[in-house]
Design a protein around this motif. Structure first.
Motif, short mmCIF file in Angstrom:
data_model
loop_
_atom_site.label_atom_id
_atom_site.label_comp_id
_atom_site.label_asym_id
_atom_site.label_seq_id
_atom_site.Cartn_x
_atom_site.Cartn_y
_atom_site.Cartn_z
N MET A 1 0.93 -1.14 0.18
CA MET A 1 0.08 0.07 0.18
C MET A 1 0.88 1.19 0.00
O MET A 1 1.63 1.31 0.76
CB MET A 1 -1.08 0.08 1.36
CG MET A 1 -2.10 -0.82 1.07
SD MET A 1 -3.16 -1.03 2.53
CE MET A 1 -3.17 0.42 3.40
N ARG A 2 0.29 2.12 -0.81
CA ARG A 2 1.18 3.36 -0.72
C ARG A 2 0.11 4.70 -0.48
O ARG A 2 -1.06 4.34 -0.57
CB ARG A 2 1.68 3.57 -2.14
CG ARG A 2 3.03 2.85 -2.75
CD ARG A 2 3.45 3.03 -4.00
NE ARG A 2 4.09 4.43 -3.99
CZ ARG A 2 5.40 4.23 -3.77
NH1 ARG A 2 6.04 3.24 -3.02
NH2 ARG A 2 5.96 5.38 -3.68
N VAL A 3 0.50 5.44 0.20
CA VAL A 3 -0.24 6.80 0.71
C VAL A 3 0.08 8.15 0.17
O VAL A 3 1.35 8.36 0.07
CB VAL A 3 -0.11 6.66 2.33
CG1 VAL A 3 -1.06 7.68 2.94
CG2 VAL A 3 -0.55 5.38 2.81
N ILE A 4 -0.78 9.01 -0.09
CA ILE A 4 -0.76 10.36 -0.28
C ILE A 4 -1.84 11.10 0.01
O ILE A 4 -3.04 10.59 -0.15
CB ILE A 4 -0.25 10.69 -1.86
CG1 ILE A 4 0.25 11.90 -2.06
CG2 ILE A 4 -1.51 10.21 -2.87
CD1 ILE A 4 0.94 12.33 -3.34
N GLY A 5 -1.76 12.15 0.61
CA GLY A 5 -2.75 13.21 0.92
C GLY A 5 -3.14 14.19 -0.16
O GLY A 5 -2.34 14.54 -0.79
N LEU A 6 -4.37 14.67 0.07
CA LEU A 6 -4.54 15.99 -0.91
C LEU A 6 -5.11 17.04 0.21
O LEU A 6 -5.87 16.92 1.03
CB LEU A 6 -6.04 15.63 -1.66
CG LEU A 6 -5.62 15.33 -3.13
CD1 LEU A 6 -5.15 13.91 -3.12
CD2 LEU A 6 -6.87 15.34 -3.94
N ALA A 7 -4.18 17.97 0.35
CA ALA A 7 -4.50 18.99 1.27
C ALA A 7 -4.65 20.48 0.73
O ALA A 7 -4.04 20.74 -0.29
CB ALA A 7 -3.07 18.95 2.18
N LEU A 96 -3.35 2.04 -3.41
CA LEU A 96 -3.15 3.59 -3.07
C LEU A 96 -4.26 3.86 -2.27
O LEU A 96 -5.27 3.89 -2.25
CB LEU A 96 -3.31 4.38 -4.21
CG LEU A 96 -2.99 5.75 -4.17
CD1 LEU A 96 -1.61 6.01 -3.78
CD2 LEU A 96 -3.25 6.38 -5.40
N VAL A 97 -4.05 4.62 -1.16
CA VAL A 97 -4.63 5.48 -0.17
C VAL A 97 -4.49 6.83 -0.35
O VAL A 97 -3.53 7.39 -0.16
CB VAL A 97 -4.31 4.84 1.21
CG1 VAL A 97 -5.27 5.66 2.19
CG2 VAL A 97 -4.46 3.59 1.63
N LEU A 98 -5.87 7.48 -0.53
CA LEU A 98 -5.83 9.00 -0.82
C LEU A 98 -6.56 9.43 0.56
O LEU A 98 -7.64 9.16 0.83
CB LEU A 98 -6.74 9.26 -1.93
CG LEU A 98 -6.23 8.79 -3.33
CD1 LEU A 98 -7.25 9.10 -4.37
CD2 LEU A 98 -4.87 9.41 -3.59
N VAL A 99 -5.68 10.31 1.28
CA VAL A 99 -6.13 11.19 2.28
C VAL A 99 -6.52 12.42 2.04
O VAL A 99 -5.94 13.21 1.63
CB VAL A 99 -5.13 11.20 3.33
CG1 VAL A 99 -5.34 11.58 4.74
CG2 VAL A 99 -4.58 9.56 3.72
N GLU A 100 -7.81 12.71 2.33
CA GLU A 100 -8.13 14.07 2.32
C GLU A 100 -8.29 14.71 3.59
O GLU A 100 -8.87 14.17 4.43
CB GLU A 100 -9.66 14.11 1.57
CG GLU A 100 -10.34 15.67 1.46
CD GLU A 100 -11.35 15.66 0.72
OE1 GLU A 100 -12.16 16.99 0.77
OE2 GLU A 100 -12.09 14.66 0.23
N GLY A 101 -7.52 16.00 3.54
CA GLY A 101 -7.48 16.59 5.35
C GLY A 101 -6.25 16.16 5.64
O GLY A 101 -5.34 15.80 5.01
N TYR A 102 -6.32 16.24 7.01
CA TYR A 102 -5.15 16.11 7.69
C TYR A 102 -3.84 16.70 7.43
O TYR A 102 -2.90 16.30 7.15
CB TYR A 102 -4.80 14.58 7.72
CG TYR A 102 -5.92 13.55 8.53
CD1 TYR A 102 -5.57 13.60 9.94
CD2 TYR A 102 -6.73 12.94 7.81
CE1 TYR A 102 -6.79 12.77 10.67
CE2 TYR A 102 -7.67 12.48 8.41
CZ TYR A 102 -7.79 12.23 9.95
OH TYR A 102 -8.71 11.29 10.38
#
Length: 178
Positions: A1-7, A96-102
């Motif tokens: 798993m890979r992770v990236i956020g949208l901030a 893929l994990v997309l993180v919204e916020g944080y």
């Protein structure tokens, strides 16, 4: 798993961009999950439904399941809000994990910037921002800047900037980025 956020600031278009980005990633054969931070109380179930009655009656967790989906609702009941690391650990395996916020957490992020918001950009003060999707150029930026409406370009920077889950969890252990 890979992770990236949208901030980005409220109104920048994070959710709109995610709604366009997810199908582009799925079309590439990726299994995508999302984690969304809410700054307010929210309900997934509705008054009158059995799950709502269970929760209101005092259940700390309720799982609702059918042949098409299942959902788990956890009531904090005075406990601290779950950390991003804890939530990432609860996800089923995916690509893929997309993180919204944080936006203050230490995970790789794509800044979503819209000039009409009238807010300062985040990237100059956040070393965790790996790229910018914007409706205005940032010639001084030392990271990739792509047009906000160019989903193909956004897809490329998201895939390039995402980090392995183990690396993200290690970064999160060290506290907020700024």
């Amino acid at each position: 798993m890979r992770v990236i956020g949208l901030a980005g600031w409220s109104g920048a278009g994070k959710t709109t961009l995610l709604a366009r980005l997810i199908p582009a990633l799925v079309a590439r054969g990726l299994r995508v999950a999302t984690v969304k931070h809410a700054h307010h109380a929210f309900d997934l179930d509705q008054p009158g439904k059995d799950s709502h009655l269970h929760r209101v009656a005092g259940a700390s967790e309720v799982i609702v399941s059918s042949e098409t989906r299942w959902a788990q609702i956890h009531e904090n009941r005075g406990e601290a809000e779950a950390s991003l690391a804890a939530l990432l650990g609860r996800l089923s395996p995916c690509d893929l994990v997309l993180v919204e916020g944080y936006k203050r957490e230490r995970h790789p992020k794509l800044e979503v910037f819209r000039a009409a918001n009238g807010r300062a950009p985040l990237h100059p003060d956040d070393p965790e921002i790996v790229a910018i999707a914007s409706d205005t150029p940032f010639p001084q930026a030392r990271i990739p800047v792509v047009p906000l409406d160019d989903v193909a370009a956004v897809t490329q920077v998201v895939l390039a900037g995402a980090a392995p889950l183990a690396e993200v969890l290690e970064r999160l252990r060290h506290g907020p980025a700024h």
